[in-house]
Design an enzyme around this catalytic site. Structure first.
Site, short mmCIF file in Angstrom:
data_model
loop_
_atom_site.label_atom_id
_atom_site.label_comp_id
_atom_site.label_asym_id
_atom_site.label_seq_id
_atom_site.Cartn_x
_atom_site.Cartn_y
_atom_site.Cartn_z
N LYS A 1 0.79 -1.18 0.13
CA LYS A 1 -0.20 0.08 0.21
C LYS A 1 0.76 1.11 0.10
O LYS A 1 1.81 1.24 0.61
CB LYS A 1 -0.60 0.14 1.32
CG LYS A 1 -2.08 -0.69 1.26
CD LYS A 1 -2.62 -0.34 2.43
CE LYS A 1 -3.84 -1.28 2.93
NZ LYS A 1 -4.65 -1.15 4.00
N GLY B 1 -8.40 5.95 -2.26
CA GLY B 1 -9.10 5.54 -3.24
C GLY B 1 -8.57 4.36 -3.96
O GLY B 1 -8.75 4.13 -5.31
N ARG C 1 -12.91 13.15 8.50
CA ARG C 1 -14.07 14.07 7.82
C ARG C 1 -15.45 13.35 8.07
O ARG C 1 -15.37 12.14 8.46
CB ARG C 1 -13.64 14.16 6.64
CG ARG C 1 -13.50 12.76 5.94
CD ARG C 1 -13.29 13.00 4.34
NE ARG C 1 -12.67 11.80 3.71
CZ ARG C 1 -13.45 10.62 3.37
NH1 ARG C 1 -14.47 10.84 3.45
NH2 ARG C 1 -12.78 9.59 3.05
P1 ADP Z 1 -8.01 3.63 0.67
O1 ADP Z 1 -7.24 4.69 1.31
O2 ADP Z 1 -7.76 3.81 -0.66
O3 ADP Z 1 -9.30 3.87 1.08
P2 ADP Z 1 -7.66 1.42 2.58
O4 ADP Z 1 -6.45 1.09 3.47
O5 ADP Z 1 -8.65 1.83 3.36
O6 ADP Z 1 -7.31 2.27 1.46
O7 ADP Z 1 -8.14 -0.09 1.91
C1 ADP Z 1 -9.10 0.12 0.94
C2 ADP Z 1 -9.82 -1.15 0.99
O8 ADP Z 1 -8.89 -2.25 0.52
C3 ADP Z 1 -10.34 -1.89 2.01
O9 ADP Z 1 -11.80 -1.30 2.25
C4 ADP Z 1 -10.26 -3.42 1.88
O10 ADP Z 1 -11.34 -3.71 0.88
C5 ADP Z 1 -9.07 -3.56 1.05
N1 ADP Z 1 -8.02 -3.99 1.95
C6 ADP Z 1 -7.13 -3.19 2.55
N2 ADP Z 1 -6.20 -3.42 3.56
C7 ADP Z 1 -6.27 -4.67 3.01
C8 ADP Z 1 -5.72 -5.97 3.75
N3 ADP Z 1 -4.75 -6.01 4.65
N4 ADP Z 1 -6.22 -7.29 3.52
C9 ADP Z 1 -7.37 -7.49 2.65
N5 ADP Z 1 -7.83 -6.26 1.98
C10 ADP Z 1 -7.58 -4.90 2.45
P1 ADP Z 2 -13.21 6.07 1.50
O1 ADP Z 2 -12.33 7.09 0.71
O2 ADP Z 2 -12.59 5.29 2.63
O3 ADP Z 2 -13.83 5.31 0.41
P2 ADP Z 2 -15.97 7.66 1.33
O4 ADP Z 2 -16.56 6.28 0.78
O5 ADP Z 2 -16.20 8.44 2.32
O6 ADP Z 2 -14.44 6.99 1.99
O7 ADP Z 2 -15.22 8.21 0.08
C1 ADP Z 2 -15.14 9.53 -0.15
C2 ADP Z 2 -14.55 9.96 -1.11
O8 ADP Z 2 -14.82 9.98 -2.53
C3 ADP Z 2 -13.80 11.14 -0.97
O9 ADP Z 2 -12.53 11.16 -0.26
C4 ADP Z 2 -13.60 11.73 -2.47
O10 ADP Z 2 -12.09 11.37 -2.77
C5 ADP Z 2 -14.49 11.33 -3.16
N1 ADP Z 2 -15.57 12.03 -3.57
C6 ADP Z 2 -17.00 11.57 -3.48
N2 ADP Z 2 -17.79 12.58 -4.02
C7 ADP Z 2 -17.00 13.86 -3.99
C8 ADP Z 2 -17.62 14.93 -4.08
N3 ADP Z 2 -18.77 15.55 -4.27
N4 ADP Z 2 -16.59 16.01 -3.89
C9 ADP Z 2 -15.16 15.57 -3.59
N5 ADP Z 2 -14.85 14.36 -3.46
C10 ADP Z 2 -15.82 13.34 -3.68
#
Ligand code: ADP
Ligand code: ADP
Ligand code: MG
Length: 644
Positions: free
Chosen positions: A158, A164, A296
């Protein structure tokens, strides 16, 4: 409480924040880009300030212009929504330096959670379980490979600055490690300007369960968990609260860990602690690990609001304006179950490609909570997230809330852009999901079945054909006349049907050689003897059938229709209009392309020509006649007729 705040965002989240402000008597200032001049959030706010061009860097990311707008309008605080500047600590510093309040955590707290490696180290120290792995500073590829070996495959690489789903690579075998590392590093460098990575144990059969926290800068409470395991390519599709099959004891332990995480950084406002959970064998106290914190309000916060009765935006405003935490942990409890589905303008069969378009028709059910930033006639532009709405439902039990979601999706009507609506409906009907057996691989595994319904279904098309013929409403006066016995061909982009009206409210529609019996009875449609929840709606982009399986048909341009009829003995009126002239009479020999008649319709004259050589058998209309779409005007003799 603030008297006036500025909302530094657009779309549904800006509208969502305005809703609560209105209820609390707080005046609102919207900001907008060139693409959003007429947007819903601008219309809803009390005031609006223009920022600049449609690209986010020229508008919603211009911290300086946003702060100036707040000062010029006398706003006391800035709500960042999600995305854009919401997790930018430099913006928080600038807001505070300008003497304004940032409705969210301190810059310091955002920085502490900004990089995944530093956040994990911090959480480890605070006693929060983190995913086993390596999150040290040594980025030497050989060292990282050794660490991966030590963790044990499969592993997940990662980007420490990631978000995203970018800069993430699953590696199942040591021989693939160095290639995966190189590509993750280069993607991270491009997306975040930071190539550093961490390595985690890849959790098999993982569930994504996150805990909503809320702090006042010193103390924090949690508002229980959300399950966001239904993901496609690490992006959430449907979220729910609480998590299915969550044992009370595991909930307590996870909530306490999340509160420890928030208090460790003096967190203020709404935040989310994301955990990856091993779902292979039920949820366990020792089977969840910290992944990251989102500092947030989260997209899926409404499901938490529905099960706790808390308005999180209200809490954000109250705490930002100096109040203590509005509730103690013991005051908070879960009642019922909630789901949220993210309705997107996207082309599912084309691989979920983001789509754009003007929403010629848009209608939501009134029996669900709808969070949207668009109205009928608005445009989904290529500049921003193509989300159309979040559809949120509640019920006393999970099964009821999920049924309510399915129904709400059935009753949602969008035309003017393709959407993922049918895909969402298919998900609500997935057997495993219904049973609560969720994991982040579910959508990927069953994708083929989930998108199988994307082909237009013939019974839906039969209803659409009636709409194209103008027969969708047998209750109108014109409709009653039109449903008199009669046979006509209708054509639309990509298809055609023969409609035989069998009397008021009944027609046979033949598509691709199959005849469907359509009835309108008791205010609903019946096709082939079964009632359907379908609605047939006419709008600027054509004719749509809504209700589960939906389709939009674009009636063909009349001149194209004449072409489509080639080979047919009948020349039909392509649209309702006035016959201006008829140039032929029975018995006359004509050649393909000869003028047969002129129809005046939509303020234009259309020349109808012979589709083939032949002899005119009948002239069924005369100059001065008003004719309906599909009315037969001229019939040529069939070959056998001529021979006889
Ligand atoms: P992002 O900043 O892109 O949201 P995250 O670290 O939250 O990254 O991981 C996004 C997604 O990737 C998680 O919701 C999960 O589905 C998958 N994921 C993350 N870490 C792991 C892990 N160690 N093992 C399996 N799946 C993972
Ligand atoms: P995660 O990043 O862990 O999936 P969320 O499901 O809350 O968490 O995703 C929100 C993300 O989607 C924001 O961080 C942004 O990158 C993007 N996003 C979606 N809709 C908007 C919007 N209307 N304006 C700006 N960013 C957006
Ligand atoms: Mg995440």
């Amino acid at each position: 409480m603030f008297r006036k705040i500025l909302i530094a965002n657009r779309g549904e989240i800006a509208c969502r924040v305005i809703d609560t402000c209105r209820r609390m008597g707080v005046a609102t200032v919207a900001v907008y880009s060139d693409a959003d001049r007429d947007a819903r959030h601008v219309a809803l706010a009390d005031e609006a300030v223009h920022l600049g061009g449609p690209a986010p860097k020229d508008s919603y990311l211009r911290g300086d212009a946003i702060i100036k707008a707040a000062r010029d309008t006398g706003a006391e605080a800035i709500h960042p929504g999600y995305g854009f500047l919401s997790e930018n600590p430099d913006f928080v510093d600038a807001v505070e330096a300008a003497g304004l309040v940032f409705i969210g955590p301190s810059a310091k707290a955002i920085r502490a959670m900004g990089l995944k490696d530093a956040a994990k180290a911090l959480m480890e120290k605070a006693g929060v379980p983190v995913v086993p792995g390596y999150h040290g500073a040594d980025q030497d590829p050989d060292h990282l490979a050794q660490q991966a070996e030590k963790i044990g495959y499969p592993v997940l690489i990662k980007a420490v600055a990631g978000g995203g789903g970018k800069g993430m690579r699953r590696v199942d075998d040591a021989k693939d490690f160095s290639d995966a590392l190189a590509s993750a590093r280069s993607e991270a460098q491009n997306a975040f300007g930071n190539p550093d990575v961490l390595i985690e144990k890849y959790i098999l059969q993982p569930r994504h369960i996150e805990v909503q926290v809320f702090g006042d800068g010193v103390r924090a409470v949690h508002l229980f968990e959300r399950d966001c395991s239904l993901q496609r390519r690490h992006q959430k599709v449907i979220e729910e609260a609480p998590a299915p099959d969550m044992p009370a004891q595991v909930r307590k332990v996870m909530g306490a860990a999340a509160v420890r995480a928030a208090e460790a950084i003096g967190y203020k406002g709404a935040g989310t602690i994301e955990f990856i959970v091993d779902g292979a064998d039920g949820l366990r106290e020792d089977g969840f690990w910290f992944m990251e914190m989102n500092t947030r309000l989260q997209v899926e916060h409404p499901v938490t609001e529905l099960i706790t009765g808390v308005d999180l935006v209200e809490w954000q405003l109250r705490v930002a304006s100096g109040e203590m935490l509005p509730a103690k942990q013991a005051d908070l409890s879960i009642t019922g179950h909630a789901f949220e589905a993210r309705l997107y303008a996207e082309d599912v069969p084309a691989g979920f490609l983001p789509a754009t378009g003007t929403l010629a028709h848009l209608q939501f059910p009134d029996h669900a909570r709808i969070e949207t930033g668009v109205r009928p006639g608005d445009t989904i532009s290529p500049w921003y997230d193509p989300m159309i709405a979040k559809i949120v439902t509640y019920g006393p039990t999970r099964a009821i809330a999920l049924r309510a979601l399915e129904t709400a999706l059935f009753d949602t009507e969008v035309a003017g852009s393709v959407t993922n609506l049918e895909f969402l409906i298919a998900l609500t009907r997935h057997e495993g999901f219904r049973r609560g057996e969720v994991d982040t691989g579910l959508i990927g595994r069953d994708l083929d079945d989930l998108i199988a319904g994307s082909e237009p279904d013939p019974r839906t098309l039969a209803l659409g054909a009636l709409g194209v013929a103008g027969l969708e409403d047998p209750d109108t006066r014109a409709g009653v006349t039109l449903w008199q016995p009669l046979r006509r061909t209708v054509t639309w982009e990509g298809g055609a049907a023969v409609i035989e009206a069998m009397g008021p409210g009944r027609a046979d529609v033949t598509l691709d050689g199959t005849t469907h019996e359509v009835r309108q009875q008791g205010g609903r449609w019946w096709v082939d003897g079964s009632p359907r929840r379908s609605r047939v709606v006419r709008h600027a982009a054509g004719v749509s059938v809504f209700g589960g399986r939906s389709v939009t048909l674009k009636p063909l341009d009349p001149l194209d229709v004449a072409g489509e009829e080639a080979g047919d003995a009948l020349t039909l009126s392509p649209m309702p209009g006035l016959v201006k002239a008829v140039f032929v009479e029975p018995g006359q020999q004509v050649a393909a392309g000869d003028r047969l008649a002129i129809l005046e319709a939509m303020k234009m004259e259309h020349t109808l020509t012979a589709a083939r050589d032949g002899v005119v058998a009948e002239v069924l209309a005369a100059a001065g006649d008003q004719v309906e779409a599909g009315a037969a005007l001229i019939r040529l003799e069939e070959d056998d007729e001529a021979a006889a």
